[in-house]
Design an enzyme around this catalytic site. Structure first.
Site, mmCIF file in Angstrom:
data_model
loop_
_atom_site.group_PDB
_atom_site.id
_atom_site.type_symbol
_atom_site.label_atom_id
_atom_site.label_comp_id
_atom_site.label_asym_id
_atom_site.label_seq_id
_atom_site.Cartn_x
_atom_site.Cartn_y
_atom_site.Cartn_z
ATOM 1 N N SER A 240 -23.640 37.006 -23.974
ATOM 2 C CA SER A 240 -24.394 37.606 -25.119
ATOM 3 C C SER A 240 -25.032 38.806 -23.907
ATOM 4 O O SER A 240 -25.377 39.580 -23.552
ATOM 5 C CB SER A 240 -25.270 37.147 -25.696
ATOM 6 N N HIS A 270 -20.594 30.286 -27.383
ATOM 7 C CA HIS A 270 -21.655 30.387 -26.863
ATOM 8 C C HIS A 270 -22.194 29.615 -28.209
ATOM 9 O O HIS A 270 -22.767 28.953 -28.398
ATOM 10 C CB HIS A 270 -21.383 31.631 -26.740
ATOM 11 N N HIS A 317 -22.056 23.279 -19.817
ATOM 12 C CA HIS A 317 -22.693 24.510 -19.407
ATOM 13 C C HIS A 317 -21.579 25.205 -18.408
ATOM 14 O O HIS A 317 -21.641 24.326 -17.522
ATOM 15 C CB HIS A 317 -23.856 24.431 -19.284
ATOM 16 N N ARG A 326 -34.542 23.909 -21.534
ATOM 17 C CA ARG A 326 -34.810 24.330 -22.838
ATOM 18 C C ARG A 326 -34.537 23.067 -23.670
ATOM 19 O O ARG A 326 -34.921 22.797 -25.040
ATOM 20 C CB ARG A 326 -34.053 25.724 -23.067
ATOM 21 N N ASP A 372 -28.594 24.153 -27.505
ATOM 22 C CA ASP A 372 -27.410 23.893 -28.116
ATOM 23 C C ASP A 372 -27.653 22.740 -29.168
ATOM 24 O O ASP A 372 -27.432 21.907 -30.856
ATOM 25 C CB ASP A 372 -26.100 24.274 -28.465
HETATM 26 N N1 AMX Z 1 -16.540 18.547 -24.666
HETATM 27 C C1 AMX Z 1 -15.792 18.420 -24.097
HETATM 28 N N2 AMX Z 1 -15.111 18.945 -23.196
HETATM 29 C C2 AMX Z 1 -15.677 19.945 -22.268
HETATM 30 C C3 AMX Z 1 -17.208 20.229 -22.716
HETATM 31 C C4 AMX Z 1 -18.087 19.476 -24.061
HETATM 32 N N3 AMX Z 1 -19.016 19.775 -24.044
HETATM 33 N N4 AMX Z 1 -18.156 20.797 -21.967
HETATM 34 C C5 AMX Z 1 -16.928 21.319 -21.309
HETATM 35 N N5 AMX Z 1 -15.642 20.643 -21.264
HETATM 36 C C6 AMX Z 1 -14.026 20.596 -20.546
HETATM 37 C C7 AMX Z 1 -13.661 21.944 -21.146
HETATM 38 O O1 AMX Z 1 -12.868 22.569 -22.425
HETATM 39 C C8 AMX Z 1 -12.304 22.067 -19.631
HETATM 40 O O2 AMX Z 1 -11.781 21.594 -19.564
HETATM 41 P P1 AMX Z 1 -9.497 21.983 -19.664
HETATM 42 O O3 AMX Z 1 -10.222 22.198 -18.021
HETATM 43 O O4 AMX Z 1 -9.315 20.855 -20.581
HETATM 44 O O5 AMX Z 1 -9.979 23.805 -20.656
HETATM 45 C C9 AMX Z 1 -13.470 21.560 -18.200
HETATM 46 O O6 AMX Z 1 -14.431 20.014 -18.821
HETATM 47 C C10 AMX Z 1 -14.141 21.699 -17.778
HETATM 48 O O7 AMX Z 1 -15.038 22.828 -18.273
HETATM 49 P P2 AMX Z 1 -16.390 23.437 -17.530
HETATM 50 O O8 AMX Z 1 -15.952 24.266 -16.096
HETATM 51 O O9 AMX Z 1 -16.893 22.085 -17.529
HETATM 52 O O10 AMX Z 1 -17.004 24.301 -18.565
HETATM 53 P P3 AMX Z 1 -16.584 25.359 -18.703
HETATM 54 O O11 AMX Z 1 -17.869 26.022 -17.515
HETATM 55 O O12 AMX Z 1 -15.501 25.947 -19.299
HETATM 56 O O13 AMX Z 1 -17.403 25.426 -20.307
HETATM 57 C C11 AMX Z 1 -19.579 25.616 -21.610
HETATM 58 C C12 AMX Z 1 -18.460 25.653 -20.500
HETATM 59 C C13 AMX Z 1 -20.326 25.901 -22.022
HETATM 60 C C14 AMX Z 1 -17.901 26.587 -22.945
HETATM 61 C C15 AMX Z 1 -18.374 24.346 -22.190
HETATM 62 O O14 AMX Z 1 -19.598 23.097 -21.947
HETATM 63 C C16 AMX Z 1 -17.833 23.755 -24.008
HETATM 64 O O15 AMX Z 1 -17.440 24.068 -24.459
HETATM 65 N N6 AMX Z 1 -19.472 23.238 -24.214
HETATM 66 C C17 AMX Z 1 -19.588 23.118 -25.684
HETATM 67 C C18 AMX Z 1 -19.867 23.662 -27.098
HETATM 68 C C19 AMX Z 1 -21.034 24.992 -26.208
HETATM 69 O O16 AMX Z 1 -21.779 23.604 -26.427
HETATM 70 N N7 AMX Z 1 -21.592 25.414 -26.521
HETATM 71 C C20 AMX Z 1 -22.729 26.649 -25.974
HETATM 72 C C21 AMX Z 1 -23.539 26.147 -24.336
HETATM 73 C C22 AMX Z 1 -24.798 27.343 -24.455
HETATM 74 C C23 AMX Z 1 -25.179 28.424 -24.883
HETATM 75 O O17 AMX Z 1 -24.190 29.496 -24.008
HETATM 76 N N8 AMX Z 1 -25.416 28.331 -26.362
#
Ligand code: AMX
Length: 435
Positions: A240, A270, A317, A326, A372
């Site tokens: 964002s 996000h 994250h 937060r 979140d």
């Molecule tokens: N549950 C399951 N798997 C997860 C996970 C979770 N909460 N968080 C990360 N992973 C997985 C990823 O999908 C990725 O898998 P892949 O290699 O098969 O594609 C692997 O772990 C490595 O990912 P990462 O480097 O740790 O995370 P990222 O930087 O790619 O993504 C985020 C970060 C937030 C998108 C991810 O942790 C996620 O999808 N979380 C759940 C959704 C969420 O809570 N989003 C809100 C974030 C805060 C915000 O912006 N508001």
């Protein structure tokens, strides 16, 4: 307002030589290197943005202008009779880096009151949309519809000097920020409360007025203040903030930029994660018939989610490597005000169960909860059970930080953003892959 704008003018003018010197004398100095993993992997950790408004330390979490969340909450002037500070004071702080006095804060409060009236045509836009439209779509549409109000565009077309770009950007930002809570509450009442709109109360601050227009009694005013402050900024690289900065770097005005940031925030990875969290927790509750599951049952549910190829919403994250402060600030609020809430009990249980499961799975780099994981729980407790709406609250808060950044972007004359892309062939050649 003269006060905040004058303060900002001083700060921007004093800062400009620092930025100019870095570019002129040290432009060739290397900040880091980029590897193929980062090029394909969403530019993770590539240092190519600058902001002085907030900094996200992976192990400590966010600092606003160098201060931790507890420090900010303690130092900002508090709304009389409330636990939480004025959101307006936080805006002063984000913009200037100085903790405002109560008088400074009240200046911004007064300005917001003058600027909060939503134009009728923006209301007409909202009312013309099908009622089942997602509230983020409505918010984005209402914001971009108001672009015709941009003072920046008028001044730009009249031929303003580039050193002055920040000034009408500030005016546009103030006009828009003052209206955002009113638009958000309008959408809420129109969509979810039988179209019973509550007009603003001119005696209240931004958080108090928002709670009033939502029709939710105390302490929802403090919940709103807490939300808007916590969600305001998370340095520049998240979707964002980056979307807002990128759009504004083309000298598009803040109406375009804020509408764009809302669109990015609306993604499930996000800002939409807060609605996903609630949906997911309620799935567990339904399966368990409302009873608190055993640790083993909860662990199984978490594993089932992972095995079905879904992420655990609210966990992980891109930058953070510990529990999001937060999250902790909201947890503290829950422990004080709603420790017996059944959804909070589930959330707190997940706080124990999910990280070891994610660690065991070994994929997520950060197994800890993010902002979140907790925010929707508080909304539900106070009767805002329409979880589609939760990301709108995030957006109202995030607009504070993004517009503060855009004002400084224009003040320091940051150029249009233009990273370079390469082809897959080129990456294979760099990697030494022979074809
Ligand atoms: N549950 C399951 N798997 C997860 C996970 C979770 N909460 N968080 C990360 N992973 C997985 C990823 O999908 C990725 O898998 P892949 O290699 O098969 O594609 C692997 O772990 C490595 O990912 P990462 O480097 O740790 O995370 P990222 O930087 O790619 O993504 C985020 C970060 C937030 C998108 C991810 O942790 C996620 O999808 N979380 C759940 C959704 C969420 O809570 N989003 C809100 C974030 C805060 C915000 O912006 N508001």
């Amino acid at each position: 307002m003269a006060k905040l704008k004058e303060k900002l003018r001083e700060k921007i003018e004093a800062w400009r030589p620092r930025t100019a010197r870095l570019v002129k004398e040290f432009g060739e100095v290397k900040v880091g290197e980029v590897n193929i993993g980062q090029v394909i992997g969403g530019a993770r950790d590539v240092k190519c943005l600058v902001t002085d408004i907030s900094y996200l330390d992976p192990n400590e979490g966010i600092r606003f202008r160098g201060m931790t969340i507890p420090e900010v909450m303690e130092k900002l002037p508090k709304v009389p009779g409330s636990e939480m500070p004025f959101v307006e004071g936080h805006l002063w702080f984000l913009l200037t880096g100085d903790i405002p006095t109560m008088e400074d804060t009240m200046d911004v409060v007064a300005e917001f009151k003058q600027r909060q009236q939503i134009p009728q045509y923006a209301i007409d836009v909202l009312r013309a949309m099908p009622r089942d439209t997602h509230p983020m779509t409505m918010l984005s549409a209402a914001v971009v519809a108001m672009q015709r109000e941009s003072i920046y565009v008028q001044r730009y077309n009249a031929g303003m000097h580039r050193n002055d770009y920040w000034d009408p950007t500030f005016e546009d930002s103030m006009n828009l920020l003052a209206k955002m809570p009113c638009i958000a509450a309008y959408i809420f009442r129109m969509k979810y409360r039988g179209d019973t709109i509550i007009p603003p109360n001119p005696d209240l601050d931004m958080g108090g007025n928002f709670a009033h227009m939502m029709g939710v009694p105390k302490p929802y005013d403090d919940v709103s203040r807490l939300y808007f402050i916590l969600h305001s900024d998370h340095e520049s690289g998240n979707v964002s903030a980056h979307a807002g900065h990128l759009i504004a770097s083309a000298l598009s005005d803040v109406y375009y930029a804020v509408s764009g940031l809302i669109n990015g925030l609306a993604g499930p990875l996000h800002g939409l994660a807060n609605q996903e969290v609630l949906r997911w927790i309620q799935g567990v509750m339904e399966k368990m018939g409302g009873k608190i599951p055993s640790d083993e049952e909860m662990r199984k549910f978490v594993w089932d989610t992972l095995k079905s190829g879904q992420v655990i919403p609210g966990y992980g994250h891109a930058v953070l490597r510990k529990t999001d402060p937060r999250y902790m600030a909201q947890r503290e609020f829950c422990l004080k005000h709603m420790p017996e809430d059944p959804i909070f009990k589930y959330t707190d249980m997940l706080f124990r169960i999910v990280p070891p499961v994610l660690l065991e799975q070994g994929k997520a780099k950060d197994p800890w909860p993010n902002v979140d994981a907790q925010s929707g729980v508080i909304q539900w407790h106070y009767g805002v059970t329409e979880y589609d709406f939760y990301t709108v609250l995030f957006a109202v808060g995030r607009a504070l930080g993004v517009t503060a950044n855009i004002i400084w972007d224009r003040g320091l004359g940051y150029p249009i953003e233009r990273p370079k892309s390469v082809t897959t062939d080129m990456l294979e050649a760099v990697a030494g892959i022979k074809k």
